[in-house]
Design a protein around this motif. Structure first.
Motif, PDB file in Angstrom:
ATOM      1  N   LEU A 109      10.517  -8.561  -6.531  1.00 51.35           N
ATOM      2  CA  LEU A 109       9.383  -8.405  -5.619  1.00 51.35           C
ATOM      3  C   LEU A 109       9.348  -6.957  -5.144  1.00 51.35           C
ATOM      4  O   LEU A 109      10.107  -6.554  -4.271  1.00 51.35           O
ATOM      5  CB  LEU A 109       9.498  -9.364  -4.436  1.00 51.35           C
ATOM      6  N   LEU A 110       8.455  -6.164  -5.738  1.00 51.34           N
ATOM      7  CA  LEU A 110       8.349  -4.755  -5.397  1.00 51.34           C
ATOM      8  C   LEU A 110       7.427  -4.573  -4.194  1.00 51.34           C
ATOM      9  O   LEU A 110       6.619  -5.448  -3.874  1.00 51.34           O
ATOM     10  CB  LEU A 110       7.839  -3.949  -6.585  1.00 51.34           C
ATOM     11  N   ASP A 111       7.540  -3.432  -3.550  1.00 51.78           N
ATOM     12  CA  ASP A 111       6.769  -3.159  -2.344  1.00 51.78           C
ATOM     13  C   ASP A 111       5.589  -2.245  -2.658  1.00 51.78           C
ATOM     14  O   ASP A 111       5.764  -1.146  -3.204  1.00 51.78           O
ATOM     15  CB  ASP A 111       7.681  -2.509  -1.288  1.00 51.78           C
ATOM     16  N   ASP A 112       4.385  -2.709  -2.324  1.00 49.24           N
ATOM     17  CA  ASP A 112       3.175  -1.873  -2.369  1.00 49.24           C
ATOM     18  C   ASP A 112       2.898  -1.284  -3.752  1.00 49.24           C
ATOM     19  O   ASP A 112       2.489  -0.128  -3.876  1.00 49.24           O
ATOM     20  CB  ASP A 112       3.273  -0.729  -1.354  1.00 49.24           C
ATOM     21  N   VAL A 113       3.087  -2.053  -4.799  1.00 47.22           N
ATOM     22  CA  VAL A 113       2.809  -1.568  -6.147  1.00 47.22           C
ATOM     23  C   VAL A 113       1.360  -1.875  -6.506  1.00 47.22           C
ATOM     24  O   VAL A 113       0.908  -3.016  -6.397  1.00 47.22           O
ATOM     25  CB  VAL A 113       3.752  -2.217  -7.181  1.00 47.22           C
ATOM     26  N   ASN A 161       1.998  -6.952  -2.298  1.00 46.14           N
ATOM     27  CA  ASN A 161       0.582  -6.704  -2.025  1.00 46.14           C
ATOM     28  C   ASN A 161       0.155  -5.468  -2.814  1.00 46.14           C
ATOM     29  O   ASN A 161       0.942  -4.897  -3.565  1.00 46.14           O
ATOM     30  CB  ASN A 161       0.321  -6.488  -0.522  1.00 46.14           C
ATOM     31  N   GLY A 162      -1.088  -5.048  -2.641  1.00 39.97           N
ATOM     32  CA  GLY A 162      -1.567  -3.852  -3.306  1.00 39.97           C
ATOM     33  C   GLY A 162      -0.970  -2.597  -2.704  1.00 39.97           C
ATOM     34  O   GLY A 162      -0.163  -2.649  -1.772  1.00 39.97           O
ATOM     35  N   PRO A 163      -1.370  -1.428  -3.213  1.00 38.79           N
ATOM     36  CA  PRO A 163      -0.785  -0.168  -2.750  1.00 38.79           C
ATOM     37  C   PRO A 163      -1.191   0.181  -1.325  1.00 38.79           C
ATOM     38  O   PRO A 163      -2.286  -0.147  -0.882  1.00 38.79           O
ATOM     39  CB  PRO A 163      -1.345   0.859  -3.743  1.00 38.79           C
ATOM     40  N   GLU A 164      -0.301   0.844  -0.636  1.00 39.29           N
ATOM     41  CA  GLU A 164      -0.608   1.374   0.697  1.00 39.29           C
ATOM     42  C   GLU A 164      -1.355   2.687   0.497  1.00 39.29           C
ATOM     43  O   GLU A 164      -0.862   3.589  -0.172  1.00 39.29           O
ATOM     44  CB  GLU A 164       0.686   1.583   1.480  1.00 39.29           C
ATOM     45  N   CYS A 165      -2.542   2.781   1.047  1.00 39.11           N
ATOM     46  CA  CYS A 165      -3.405   3.935   0.780  1.00 39.11           C
ATOM     47  C   CYS A 165      -3.752   4.749   2.016  1.00 39.11           C
ATOM     48  O   CYS A 165      -4.655   5.589   1.975  1.00 39.11           O
ATOM     49  CB  CYS A 165      -4.702   3.476   0.105  1.00 39.11           C
ATOM     50  N   GLU A 166      -3.082   4.515   3.111  1.00 40.26           N
ATOM     51  CA  GLU A 166      -3.389   5.279   4.318  1.00 40.26           C
ATOM     52  C   GLU A 166      -3.021   6.744   4.162  1.00 40.26           C
ATOM     53  O   GLU A 166      -3.751   7.632   4.579  1.00 40.26           O
ATOM     54  CB  GLU A 166      -2.641   4.683   5.516  1.00 40.26           C
ATOM     55  N   ILE A 167      -1.843   6.994   3.567  1.00 41.65           N
ATOM     56  CA  ILE A 167      -1.332   8.358   3.452  1.00 41.65           C
ATOM     57  C   ILE A 167      -0.945   8.607   1.999  1.00 41.65           C
ATOM     58  O   ILE A 167      -0.159   7.854   1.429  1.00 41.65           O
ATOM     59  CB  ILE A 167      -0.100   8.576   4.358  1.00 41.65           C
ATOM     60  N   PHE A 175      -9.323  -1.847  -8.278  1.00 42.34           N
ATOM     61  CA  PHE A 175     -10.137  -2.720  -7.445  1.00 42.34           C
ATOM     62  C   PHE A 175     -10.476  -2.074  -6.101  1.00 42.34           C
ATOM     63  O   PHE A 175      -9.923  -1.039  -5.731  1.00 42.34           O
ATOM     64  CB  PHE A 175      -9.409  -4.046  -7.213  1.00 42.34           C
ATOM     65  N   ARG A 176     -11.343  -2.710  -5.369  1.00 37.51           N
ATOM     66  CA  ARG A 176     -11.758  -2.226  -4.065  1.00 37.51           C
ATOM     67  C   ARG A 176     -10.670  -2.508  -3.025  1.00 37.51           C
ATOM     68  O   ARG A 176     -10.056  -3.565  -3.014  1.00 37.51           O
ATOM     69  CB  ARG A 176     -13.050  -2.928  -3.635  1.00 37.51           C
ATOM     70  N   GLY A 177     -10.430  -1.546  -2.143  1.00 35.49           N
ATOM     71  CA  GLY A 177      -9.503  -1.754  -1.046  1.00 35.49           C
ATOM     72  C   GLY A 177      -8.054  -1.556  -1.422  1.00 35.49           C
ATOM     73  O   GLY A 177      -7.695  -1.333  -2.583  1.00 35.49           O
ATOM     74  N   CYS A 178      -7.186  -1.625  -0.398  1.00 42.62           N
ATOM     75  CA  CYS A 178      -5.746  -1.450  -0.577  1.00 42.62           C
ATOM     76  C   CYS A 178      -5.012  -2.398   0.354  1.00 42.62           C
ATOM     77  O   CYS A 178      -5.619  -3.271   0.980  1.00 42.62           O
ATOM     78  CB  CYS A 178      -5.347  -0.002  -0.289  1.00 42.62           C
ATOM     79  N   LYS A 179      -3.706  -2.218   0.435  1.00 37.43           N
ATOM     80  CA  LYS A 179      -2.865  -3.034   1.298  1.00 37.43           C
ATOM     81  C   LYS A 179      -3.440  -3.095   2.712  1.00 37.43           C
ATOM     82  O   LYS A 179      -3.848  -2.083   3.267  1.00 37.43           O
ATOM     83  CB  LYS A 179      -1.455  -2.439   1.342  1.00 37.43           C
ATOM     84  N   SER A 182      -8.434  -7.637   2.569  1.00 37.11           N
ATOM     85  CA  SER A 182      -8.544  -8.823   1.715  1.00 37.11           C
ATOM     86  C   SER A 182      -9.426  -8.558   0.501  1.00 37.11           C
ATOM     87  O   SER A 182      -9.780  -9.494  -0.224  1.00 37.11           O
ATOM     88  CB  SER A 182      -9.098 -10.012   2.516  1.00 37.11           C
ATOM     89  N   TRP A 183      -9.807  -7.288   0.273  1.00 42.86           N
ATOM     90  CA  TRP A 183     -10.460  -6.931  -0.976  1.00 42.86           C
ATOM     91  C   TRP A 183      -9.432  -7.035  -2.099  1.00 42.86           C
ATOM     92  O   TRP A 183      -8.220  -7.013  -1.853  1.00 42.86           O
ATOM     93  CB  TRP A 183     -11.053  -5.521  -0.892  1.00 42.86           C
ATOM     94  N   GLU A 184      -9.888  -7.102  -3.344  1.00 44.19           N
ATOM     95  CA  GLU A 184      -8.985  -7.345  -4.457  1.00 44.19           C
ATOM     96  C   GLU A 184      -7.869  -6.306  -4.552  1.00 44.19           C
ATOM     97  O   GLU A 184      -6.741  -6.622  -4.923  1.00 44.19           O
ATOM     98  CB  GLU A 184      -9.772  -7.385  -5.773  1.00 44.19           C
ATOM     99  N   GLY A 185      -8.163  -5.060  -4.218  1.00 35.92           N
ATOM    100  CA  GLY A 185      -7.136  -4.025  -4.282  1.00 35.92           C
ATOM    101  C   GLY A 185      -5.994  -4.249  -3.320  1.00 35.92           C
ATOM    102  O   GLY A 185      -4.889  -3.731  -3.517  1.00 35.92           O
ATOM    103  N   GLY A 186      -6.230  -5.018  -2.266  1.00 37.27           N
ATOM    104  CA  GLY A 186      -5.186  -5.282  -1.291  1.00 37.27           C
ATOM    105  C   GLY A 186      -4.326  -6.487  -1.615  1.00 37.27           C
ATOM    106  O   GLY A 186      -3.207  -6.615  -1.097  1.00 37.27           O
ATOM    107  N   VAL A 187      -4.838  -7.384  -2.467  1.00 39.77           N
ATOM    108  CA  VAL A 187      -4.124  -8.640  -2.690  1.00 39.77           C
ATOM    109  C   VAL A 187      -3.798  -8.934  -4.150  1.00 39.77           C
ATOM    110  O   VAL A 187      -2.893  -9.708  -4.432  1.00 39.77           O
ATOM    111  CB  VAL A 187      -4.933  -9.828  -2.114  1.00 39.77           C
ATOM    112  N   ARG A 188      -4.519  -8.334  -5.096  1.00 37.92           N
ATOM    113  CA  ARG A 188      -4.212  -8.604  -6.504  1.00 37.92           C
ATOM    114  C   ARG A 188      -3.112  -7.666  -6.965  1.00 37.92           C
ATOM    115  O   ARG A 188      -3.223  -6.451  -6.801  1.00 37.92           O
ATOM    116  CB  ARG A 188      -5.445  -8.461  -7.391  1.00 37.92           C
TER     117      ARG A 188
END
Length: 361
Positions: A109-113, A161-167, A175-179, A182-188
């Protein structure tokens, strides 16, 4: 932990039309047309030059027209594949006779990949970060595109979860969105499952949620299907689906018909097949205008002017709603878990009220 069912307000029901990962009861209705005219009844499928002998194309993992069934009262409903289940259990019995023991299960289980980070999803060496070992295992196992050698060991590789994109720098997702959203980029997330000699190499876009790992692992340990409910109090809802036969059977199909999305304390969306109906979501760039803020800095909308539905096959970026033109038929009746996350108090409070805006702890 137990949950008291909470009925969603009519506002949310009216805005929900279809979608994906709590208890869920989904009903589907299909519109039938009676061909009473002899001319219509004899209109055999084919081209303008005459009928065709082509068999057409089957969509075995299209479930919107099918009814899912609860294995037990406190378990998430599933699509039943009886012959597939028998085939998977036969393979497991053969392995047990050979090894004399239950299989090992190893979970990475990797983090923010990001979905596009590993090479098996188009990243890797193409973006300057080669991932040869995980690519090899993915290519020799079951690569899950919607989710998501050791002897007698099931290997699951995934991300929380998806990648952390704040910084920046951050992971990659098409996909749209990040960690945090609830957009696909945050959850797929990128996912593959490998089991030497047990899982044939293939790809699948069948739905798989990380909550499915629990019932799947228990099936491999000898507690399949509804038997899992016997290990938990009736007040505990099991929102995972037993996917053992999906992974093990040759050309196995997913047992999950739908997936619930949540966003903080809100019910956010539901996916069924390629359709995702959205009731609540994050507004990117709503607060921070410089660059893309990811999934934590944006405000959240909880009301919509109409049905918001995305076709994730034709529009995985979720930027063209088809809710007004193409409305998949699904009705959310009840969804038990309601959470409230406070910035000043990180404790998750369980709500037993009837409105997602209310909180009680």
């Amino acid at each position: 932990m137990s949950f008291t069912p909470t009925r969603l307000p009519d506002r949310v029901k009216a805005s929900l039309w279809a979608g994906s990962l709590g208890a869920l009861v989904v009903g589907a209705a299909m519109l039938g047309v009676s061909l009473s005219s002899p001319a219509l009844a004899e209109n055999i499928r084919g081209a303008a030059t005459g009928p065709t002998t082509a068999p057409g194309f089957s969509h075995p993992e299209q479930y919107i027209h099918l009814k899912d069934v609860k294995p037990a009262d406190n378990m998430y409903p599933v699509i039943q594949h009886h012959e597939q289940d028998k085939a998977a259990q036969a393979k497991l019995a053969s392995l047990a006779a050979k090894t004399g023991k239950k299989p090992n299960i190893m979970i990475f289980l990797l983090d923010d990949v990001g979905w596009g980070d590993p090479g098996f999803n188009g990243g890797g060496v193409a973006v300057g970060n080669a991932t040869p070992n995980m690519d090899r295992l993915a290519n020799e196992g079951l690569l899950l595109t919607s989710a998501y050698s050791l002897e007698n060991t099931l290997i699951i590789f995934t991300s929380d979860n998806g990648p952390e994109c704040e910084i920046p720098p951050h992971g990659r997702t098409p996909f749209r969105g990040c960690k945090g959203s609830s957009w696909e980029g945050g959850v797929r997330v990128p996912t593959f499952v490998y089991w030497k000699g047990m899982i044939a190499p293939r790809k699948s876009d069948g739905l798989f949620d990380l909550a499915d790992i629990l019932p799947t692992a228990l099936d491999l340990a000898g507690v399949p299907g509804a038997k899992l409910a016997e290990l938990f109090p009736k007040s505990t809802y099991i929102d995972g689906v037993d996917q053992a036969s999906f992974l093990i059977a040759d050309d196995g199909l997913s047992a999950r018909r739908s997936r619930i999305y949540t966003l903080n304390q809100y019910y956010s969306a539901i996916r069924i097949d390629e359709f995702k109906g959205v009731a609540t979501g994050e507004i990117e760039n709503g607060v921070v205008q410089k660059g893309f803020p990811g999934g934590f800095s944006g405000p959240v909308f909880t009301d919509t002017g109409g049905a918001i539905v995305f076709n994730l096959y034709t529009n995985p970026q979720e930027d063209v709603s088809i809710g007004i033109r193409h409305i998949p038929m699904a009705v959310l009746l009840q969804y038990p878990p309601q959470f409230k996350i406070s910035a000043s108090c990180p404790t998750i409070l369980r709500s037993t009220t009837s409105s997602p805006r209310s909180k009680k702890g």
